[in-house]
Design a protein around this motif. Structure first.
Motif, short mmCIF file in Angstrom:
data_model
loop_
_atom_site.label_atom_id
_atom_site.label_comp_id
_atom_site.label_asym_id
_atom_site.label_seq_id
_atom_site.Cartn_x
_atom_site.Cartn_y
_atom_site.Cartn_z
N ASP A 193 13.87 53.35 18.62
CA ASP A 193 14.37 54.67 18.24
C ASP A 193 13.90 55.01 16.82
N GLY A 194 13.95 54.00 15.94
CA GLY A 194 13.47 54.20 14.56
C GLY A 194 11.98 54.52 14.53
N CYS A 195 11.22 53.86 15.39
CA CYS A 195 9.76 54.11 15.43
C CYS A 195 9.46 55.55 15.87
N VAL A 196 10.16 55.98 16.91
CA VAL A 196 9.92 57.35 17.41
C VAL A 196 10.38 58.36 16.35
N PHE A 197 11.49 58.02 15.67
CA PHE A 197 11.97 58.89 14.58
C PHE A 197 10.89 59.02 13.50
N LEU A 198 10.29 57.91 13.11
CA LEU A 198 9.27 57.96 12.06
C LEU A 198 8.04 58.74 12.53
N MET A 199 7.67 58.52 13.78
CA MET A 199 6.51 59.25 14.31
C MET A 199 6.74 60.76 14.21
#
Ligand code: GFB
Length: 309
Positions: free
Chosen positions: A220-226
């Motif tokens: 979820d954090g990765c998609v948020f950063l993307m």
């Protein structure tokens, strides 16, 4: 990212990649591509270039890596540095050459110095010597994040990096020789319970401190950063909370329901004494983890019982 943007998740069957695919699907993204190792060898530059030329992905999550726990890292450092450099060199350069709109490169908290100030801020990178047991892996990951920074600086490519703490969850590696501590202890306590063994062996002194993040939070954090971050500096992803390995073992013992003893084998390495990430940068951007350690371990143990043969 639009819901129909073409998104390539490199490493889509691994611990992190599979969680990123789950997260993207939950959020309604429909055009996600992944290739198995047999379909695409990321260590082969020509194959990687052909794949990018034909598929033209718009967004790339680089979650493919040669990974392992303390013993695998310590005994095969050449594999860890070489294979990771190969994978990331091929994918990052292909993202540049084939004009990917945005790349997220995933590293690890082991990039920071062994005796780093705690909690570890992003800016502490390269401020001291690395932990010996994972130096090969750490150097490869530092090279990867620097490549992303430099391609951004020199060519204005939108390449960003994140550095997660120790991760755990579904699709982890439960092989006792090569795994990280969490899957190893889940398996050891489970098997000791089933076989009525009198004790479980824990490597090292039990004193090192580690921070654990459930992989669905990581995804979820990765998609948020993307979707929300374009900076040159990498971003830590973690919980900002830590436990000793002894305490972790006690929690897993309880969750599994094992009655025997815990024994420490101090002939095995402890690794870095402490690596607690400072996650204020990510929290400042508006993201925070959700799954606490106990609940994460309960889910992970359930997954293990249902899936592990
Ligand atoms: O998770 P782990 O293998 O990796 O070990 P690191 C964490 C701690 O758990 C060490 C102890 O102090 C181990 O000695 N431990 C106790 C065990 N029992 C066991 C066991 O049965 N298996 C394992 N594996 N450990 C890795 C790095 O470091 O962390 C990688 O080597 C990567 O590069 C990864 O960064 C996230 O946290 O020490």
């Amino acid at each position: 990212m639009d819901k129909n943007s073409k998104i390539y998740v490199a490493g889509h069957r691994g611990l992190v990649g599979s969680a990123i695919v789950r997260n993207l699907k939950q959020k309604g993204f429909t055009n996600i591509i992944g290739k198995t190792h047999l379909e695409l060898d990321l260590k082969n530059q020509a194959s990687v270039r052909k794949f990018f030329e034909e598929e033209e992905p718009e967004y790339v999550f680089l979650a493919a890596a040669h990974v392992g726990g303390i013993s695998a890292n310590n005994t095969c450092p050449a594999d860890f540095i070489y294979e990771n450099m190969e994978i990331q060199n091929n994918v990052i350069k292909a993202c540049h050459d084939f004009k990917v709109k945005k790349l997220l490169f995933l590293g690890s908290s082991c990039i920071y110095p062994k005796m780093c100030l705690q909690p570890i801020k992003e800016e502490y990178l390269l401020s001291g010597y690395l932990e010996e047991t994972n130096e090969g892996y750490a150097i490869a990951k530092i090279a990867g994040l620097k490549m992303c920074q430099f391609f951004k600086r020199q060519f204005d490519d939108n390449f960003i990096s994140c550095m997660p703490t120790n991760l755990y969850g579904p699709n982890d590696n439960f092989n006792l020789k090569t795994s990280h501590v969490m899957p190893a202890l889940i398996r050891k306590f489970h098997e000791a319970k089933i076989n009525n063994e009198p004790f479980v062996e824990i490597w090292g002194t039990g004193k090192p401190l580690r921070e654990f993040l459930y992989v669905d939070d990581m995804a979820d954090g990765c998609v948020f950063l993307m979707e929300n971050y374009d900076g040159e500096e990498h971003v830590n992803i973690g919980t900002g909370k830590e436990v000793t390995i002894r305490c972790l073992a006690e929690i897993i013992k309880d969750v599994v329901g094992y009655d025997g003893e815990i024994k420490f084998n101090i002939d095995k390495p402890d690794g870095t004494p402490r690596k607690l990430l400072d996650v204020s940068k990510l929290e400042g951007l508006g993201w925070k983890y959700k799954v606490n350690l106990e609940n994460g371990i309960i889910s992970n143990y359930q997954w293990f019982k249902e899936n592990y043969k």
